[in-house]
Design a protein around this motif. Structure first.
Motif, PDB file in Angstrom:
ATOM      1  N   PHE A  46      -3.494  -4.721   0.133  1.00  0.00           N
ATOM      2  CA  PHE A  46      -4.476  -3.775   0.659  1.00  0.00           C
ATOM      3  C   PHE A  46      -5.309  -4.422   1.781  1.00  0.00           C
ATOM      4  O   PHE A  46      -5.522  -3.823   2.843  1.00  0.00           O
ATOM      5  CB  PHE A  46      -5.386  -3.287  -0.478  1.00  0.00           C
ATOM      6  N   THR A  47      -5.746  -5.670   1.559  1.00  0.00           N
ATOM      7  CA  THR A  47      -6.586  -6.311   2.592  1.00  0.00           C
ATOM      8  C   THR A  47      -5.783  -6.555   3.869  1.00  0.00           C
ATOM      9  O   THR A  47      -6.316  -6.530   4.972  1.00  0.00           O
ATOM     10  CB  THR A  47      -7.199  -7.642   2.106  1.00  0.00           C
ATOM     11  N   LYS A  48      -4.476  -6.776   3.712  1.00  0.00           N
ATOM     12  CA  LYS A  48      -3.638  -7.005   4.899  1.00  0.00           C
ATOM     13  C   LYS A  48      -3.357  -5.683   5.619  1.00  0.00           C
ATOM     14  O   LYS A  48      -3.168  -5.666   6.827  1.00  0.00           O
ATOM     15  CB  LYS A  48      -2.359  -7.739   4.489  1.00  0.00           C
ATOM     16  N   ALA A  49      -3.360  -4.575   4.862  1.00  0.00           N
ATOM     17  CA  ALA A  49      -3.300  -3.254   5.513  1.00  0.00           C
ATOM     18  C   ALA A  49      -4.601  -3.020   6.286  1.00  0.00           C
ATOM     19  O   ALA A  49      -4.586  -2.426   7.374  1.00  0.00           O
ATOM     20  CB  ALA A  49      -3.091  -2.164   4.467  1.00  0.00           C
ATOM     21  N   CYS A  50      -5.715  -3.500   5.731  1.00  0.00           N
ATOM     22  CA  CYS A  50      -7.007  -3.369   6.432  1.00  0.00           C
ATOM     23  C   CYS A  50      -6.948  -4.052   7.802  1.00  0.00           C
ATOM     24  O   CYS A  50      -7.513  -3.554   8.779  1.00  0.00           O
ATOM     25  CB  CYS A  50      -8.141  -3.967   5.601  1.00  0.00           C
ATOM     26  N   ASN A  66      -5.896  -6.151  -9.373  1.00  0.00           N
ATOM     27  CA  ASN A  66      -4.553  -6.728  -9.371  1.00  0.00           C
ATOM     28  C   ASN A  66      -4.462  -7.596  -8.125  1.00  0.00           C
ATOM     29  O   ASN A  66      -4.528  -7.092  -6.992  1.00  0.00           O
ATOM     30  CB  ASN A  66      -3.514  -5.603  -9.342  1.00  0.00           C
ATOM     31  N   ALA A  67      -4.325  -8.907  -8.314  1.00  0.00           N
ATOM     32  CA  ALA A  67      -4.427  -9.860  -7.199  1.00  0.00           C
ATOM     33  C   ALA A  67      -3.389  -9.590  -6.108  1.00  0.00           C
ATOM     34  O   ALA A  67      -3.679  -9.701  -4.913  1.00  0.00           O
ATOM     35  CB  ALA A  67      -4.283 -11.283  -7.731  1.00  0.00           C
ATOM     36  N   THR A  68      -2.176  -9.224  -6.521  1.00  0.00           N
ATOM     37  CA  THR A  68      -1.104  -9.006  -5.539  1.00  0.00           C
ATOM     38  C   THR A  68      -1.371  -7.739  -4.723  1.00  0.00           C
ATOM     39  O   THR A  68      -1.269  -7.747  -3.488  1.00  0.00           O
ATOM     40  CB  THR A  68       0.254  -8.863  -6.266  1.00  0.00           C
ATOM     41  N   LEU A  69      -1.721  -6.662  -5.422  1.00  0.00           N
ATOM     42  CA  LEU A  69      -1.949  -5.390  -4.723  1.00  0.00           C
ATOM     43  C   LEU A  69      -3.196  -5.458  -3.845  1.00  0.00           C
ATOM     44  O   LEU A  69      -3.241  -4.878  -2.759  1.00  0.00           O
ATOM     45  CB  LEU A  69      -2.052  -4.245  -5.731  1.00  0.00           C
ATOM     46  N   THR A  88       0.836  -1.214   0.000  1.00  0.00           N
ATOM     47  CA  THR A  88       0.000   0.000   0.000  1.00  0.00           C
ATOM     48  C   THR A  88       0.870   1.263   0.000  1.00  0.00           C
ATOM     49  O   THR A  88       0.340   2.370  -0.065  1.00  0.00           O
ATOM     50  CB  THR A  88      -0.983   0.029   1.203  1.00  0.00           C
ATOM     51  N   SER A  89       2.187   1.099   0.046  1.00  0.00           N
ATOM     52  CA  SER A  89       3.049   2.273  -0.142  1.00  0.00           C
ATOM     53  C   SER A  89       3.040   2.699  -1.605  1.00  0.00           C
ATOM     54  O   SER A  89       3.340   3.842  -1.923  1.00  0.00           O
ATOM     55  CB  SER A  89       4.485   1.950   0.306  1.00  0.00           C
ATOM     56  N   VAL A  90       2.683   1.760  -2.521  1.00  0.00           N
ATOM     57  CA  VAL A  90       2.578   2.146  -3.940  1.00  0.00           C
ATOM     58  C   VAL A  90       1.126   2.124  -4.438  1.00  0.00           C
ATOM     59  O   VAL A  90       0.768   2.884  -5.330  1.00  0.00           O
ATOM     60  CB  VAL A  90       3.445   1.241  -4.863  1.00  0.00           C
ATOM     61  N   TYR A  91       0.305   1.279  -3.862  1.00  0.00           N
ATOM     62  CA  TYR A  91      -1.121   1.214  -4.249  1.00  0.00           C
ATOM     63  C   TYR A  91      -1.938   1.494  -2.992  1.00  0.00           C
ATOM     64  O   TYR A  91      -2.004   0.659  -2.097  1.00  0.00           O
ATOM     65  CB  TYR A  91      -1.445  -0.179  -4.809  1.00  0.00           C
ATOM     66  N   ALA A  92      -2.486   2.699  -2.926  1.00  0.00           N
ATOM     67  CA  ALA A  92      -3.143   3.134  -1.695  1.00  0.00           C
ATOM     68  C   ALA A  92      -4.576   3.548  -1.981  1.00  0.00           C
ATOM     69  O   ALA A  92      -4.875   4.730  -2.143  1.00  0.00           O
ATOM     70  CB  ALA A  92      -2.352   4.301  -1.099  1.00  0.00           C
ATOM     71  N   PRO A  93      -5.476   2.575  -2.063  1.00  0.00           N
ATOM     72  CA  PRO A  93      -6.856   2.921  -2.422  1.00  0.00           C
ATOM     73  C   PRO A  93      -7.542   3.760  -1.346  1.00  0.00           C
ATOM     74  O   PRO A  93      -7.259   3.581  -0.154  1.00  0.00           O
ATOM     75  CB  PRO A  93      -7.550   1.563  -2.542  1.00  0.00           C
ATOM     76  N   ASN A  94      -8.400   4.664  -1.787  1.00  0.00           N
ATOM     77  CA  ASN A  94      -9.272   5.287  -0.794  1.00  0.00           C
ATOM     78  C   ASN A  94     -10.535   4.430  -0.734  1.00  0.00           C
ATOM     79  O   ASN A  94     -10.649   3.436  -1.449  1.00  0.00           O
ATOM     80  CB  ASN A  94      -9.550   6.762  -1.128  1.00  0.00           C
ATOM     81  N   PHE A  95     -11.457   4.784   0.118  1.00  0.00           N
ATOM     82  CA  PHE A  95     -12.555   3.862   0.371  1.00  0.00           C
ATOM     83  C   PHE A  95     -13.764   4.219  -0.469  1.00  0.00           C
ATOM     84  O   PHE A  95     -14.629   4.992  -0.078  1.00  0.00           O
ATOM     85  CB  PHE A  95     -12.818   3.803   1.877  1.00  0.00           C
ATOM     86  N   THR A  96     -13.771   3.637  -1.648  1.00  0.00           N
ATOM     87  CA  THR A  96     -14.860   3.868  -2.591  1.00  0.00           C
ATOM     88  C   THR A  96     -15.395   2.504  -3.010  1.00  0.00           C
ATOM     89  O   THR A  96     -14.814   1.465  -2.687  1.00  0.00           O
ATOM     90  CB  THR A  96     -14.338   4.568  -3.868  1.00  0.00           C
ATOM     91  N   ASP A  97     -16.467   2.519  -3.770  1.00  0.00           N
ATOM     92  CA  ASP A  97     -17.070   1.253  -4.191  1.00  0.00           C
ATOM     93  C   ASP A  97     -16.181   0.484  -5.155  1.00  0.00           C
ATOM     94  O   ASP A  97     -16.436  -0.678  -5.444  1.00  0.00           O
ATOM     95  CB  ASP A  97     -18.438   1.513  -4.815  1.00  0.00           C
ATOM     96  N   LYS A  98     -15.099   1.110  -5.637  1.00  0.00           N
ATOM     97  CA  LYS A  98     -14.210   0.427  -6.586  1.00  0.00           C
ATOM     98  C   LYS A  98     -13.481  -0.757  -5.959  1.00  0.00           C
ATOM     99  O   LYS A  98     -12.903  -1.562  -6.682  1.00  0.00           O
ATOM    100  CB  LYS A  98     -13.182   1.428  -7.124  1.00  0.00           C
ATOM    101  N   ILE A  99     -13.497  -0.876  -4.661  1.00  0.00           N
ATOM    102  CA  ILE A  99     -12.762  -1.954  -3.993  1.00  0.00           C
ATOM    103  C   ILE A  99     -13.165  -3.328  -4.538  1.00  0.00           C
ATOM    104  O   ILE A  99     -12.348  -4.224  -4.629  1.00  0.00           O
ATOM    105  CB  ILE A  99     -12.950  -1.877  -2.454  1.00  0.00           C
ATOM    106  N   SER A 100     -14.409  -3.491  -4.915  1.00  0.00           N
ATOM    107  CA  SER A 100     -14.855  -4.809  -5.394  1.00  0.00           C
ATOM    108  C   SER A 100     -14.956  -4.895  -6.916  1.00  0.00           C
ATOM    109  O   SER A 100     -15.447  -5.891  -7.449  1.00  0.00           O
ATOM    110  CB  SER A 100     -16.199  -5.181  -4.763  1.00  0.00           C
ATOM    111  N   GLU A 101     -14.507  -3.860  -7.616  1.00  0.00           N
ATOM    112  CA  GLU A 101     -14.648  -3.870  -9.081  1.00  0.00           C
ATOM    113  C   GLU A 101     -13.628  -4.758  -9.778  1.00  0.00           C
ATOM    114  O   GLU A 101     -12.475  -4.836  -9.364  1.00  0.00           O
ATOM    115  CB  GLU A 101     -14.491  -2.444  -9.627  1.00  0.00           C
ATOM    116  N   LYS A 102     -14.083  -5.364 -10.891  1.00  0.00           N
ATOM    117  CA  LYS A 102     -13.186  -6.231 -11.663  1.00  0.00           C
ATOM    118  C   LYS A 102     -12.139  -5.412 -12.424  1.00  0.00           C
ATOM    119  O   LYS A 102     -10.970  -5.798 -12.526  1.00  0.00           O
ATOM    120  CB  LYS A 102     -14.019  -7.060 -12.645  1.00  0.00           C
ATOM    121  N   LYS A 103     -12.592  -4.264 -12.929  1.00  0.00           N
ATOM    122  CA  LYS A 103     -11.700  -3.416 -13.729  1.00  0.00           C
ATOM    123  C   LYS A 103     -10.527  -2.952 -12.849  1.00  0.00           C
ATOM    124  O   LYS A 103     -10.725  -2.413 -11.761  1.00  0.00           O
ATOM    125  CB  LYS A 103     -12.493  -2.198 -14.229  1.00  0.00           C
TER     126      LYS A 103
END
Ligand SMILES: NC(=O)c1ccc[n+]([C@@H]2O[C@H](COP(=O)([O-])OP(=O)(O)OC[C@H]3O[C@@H](n4cnc5c(N)ncnc54)[C@H](OP(=O)(O)O)[C@@H]3O)[C@@H](O)[C@H]2O)c1
Length: 313
Positions: free
Chosen positions: A184-188, A177-180, A159-174
């Motif tokens: 992210f879930t482990k940062a959660c 990236n399985a690794t990122l 999450t130092s390179v991929y840092a999502p904010n909390f939007t509905d995109k969390i579950s989107e297919k588009k």
């Protein structure tokens, strides 16, 4: 494998009278935790999605330890209804819970959705464990001193390179990236730990010790979604670099059982092998991100679970 051992199985105290739930304890690190805690007379609930694998683990643990108070209870983290049913069954059957070890996890799986339409890694690694914890929190408070351990990973550093904010995109297919997404879930897990510890403290609840850990790079079934065929490098990794599940269990066993957690008042912390205080990245330590994650998860649960009453804290 290069770290000094601040904890080992011989330091697990006598756990007579304690009841523990260990999610995903039919195999891997979770199974070792169940085995070693059962050896110290803890009553263990092997909370797994597969009855066949869960019962096999129960039989193995009972026969290795002579402890009869080990039982399987079905828990499928890919269904919030099933999580609710598990918690209801547990609270109907038991009036105490001393240790909740949120250990189950899935890593880098292909894109997919849970029964509730939540991306599989986020659903399993964070949302279901959050919901489970919220339902069991009143019992954990009542049974205090009690422990909650959320099993995170050094993978959270992604999450130092991929840092999502909390939007509905969390579950989107588009853009999945399985690794990122795993990172992210482990940062959660870390953010949930920190926010829960903060909320408990704000409420003056001082007898629930919630912490999280990275178990180490461990040779287990977790890599099942990483592409085959197994190469020479995989074999070197699994046989020479990764630590055993026994060693991988030590950090979470420390947080779940060591008297030091209470004597040193360890709360809201991230630990690394072997039972040492670790450094979580700024994204995972951000109070704003933790509060946003909490709010996002609450909103999601209210959407997905018709009678969800809101967090118990
Ligand atoms: N191994 C490592 O190097 C490593 C490193 C950092 C963090 N971790 C973390 O350590 C924890 C334990 O991993 P492990 O290495 O022991 O992996 P593992 O051997 O693959 O065990 C994972 C456990 O989680 C269970 N699980 C997965 N999805 C589930 C679901 N929907 N409902 C119920 N249970 C489910 C699995 O059950 P099934 O057998 O039915 O699939 C299994 O019991 C995970 O949280 C992982 O992220 C591991």
């Amino acid at each position: 494998m290069f770290f000094s051992k601040n904890f080992d199985f011989s330091k697990i105290p006598d756990l007579t009278g304690k009841i523990a739930i260990i999610t995903g304890s039919n195999t891997g690190i979770g199974k070792v935790c169940a085995l070693e805690m059962a050896r110290q007379n803890c009553q263990i609930i092997v909370a797994s999605r597969s009855e066949e694998k869960g019962q096999a683990a129960v039989t193995e643990i009972k026969s290795a330890t002579g402890n009869d108070k080990v039982e399987f209870m079905k828990l499928d983290l890919l269904s919030l209804e099933a999580v609710k049913a598990f918690a209801e069954e547990f609270t109907a059957k038991f009036d105490k819970l001393h240790i909740l070890l949120n250990n189950a996890g899935v890593m880098m799986c292909p894109y997919g959705l849970s029964k509730d339409g939540i991306e599989i890694q986020f659903a399993t690694n964070h949302v279901a464990h959050y919901y489970l914890t919220m339902q069991l929190l009143p019992l954990l408070i009542k049974s205090g001193p009690s422990r909650i351990v959320n099993v995170s990973s050094m993978g959270h550093h992604s999450t130092s390179v991929y840092a999502p904010n909390f939007t509905d995109k969390i579950s989107e297919k588009k853009g999945y990236n399985a690794t990122l997404q795993y990172g992210f879930t482990k940062a959660c897990n870390i953010m949930f730990t920190r926010e829960l510890a903060k909320r408990l403290e704000a409420q003056g609840i001082d007898n629930v010790y919630v912490n999280c850990n990275h178990p180490g790079v461990v040779s287990s079934e977790l890599s099942r979604h990483i592409a085959s065929p197994k190469s020479f490098l995989d074999s070197v990794y699994n046989n020479y670099l990764a630590i055993t599940t026994e060693n991988g269990s030590l950090t979470q066993l420390y947080l779940a059982t060591s008297p030091e957690v209470e004597s040193k008042q360890i709360k809201g912390q991230y630990y690394v092998p072997y039972a040492a205080s670790g450094w979580a990245n700024p994204y995972s330590r951000s109070e704003k991100n933790a509060a946003d994650l909490w709010e996002y998860t609450e909103k999601l649960l209210k959407e997905k679970v018709p009678d969800y009453q809101g967090a118990a804290i």
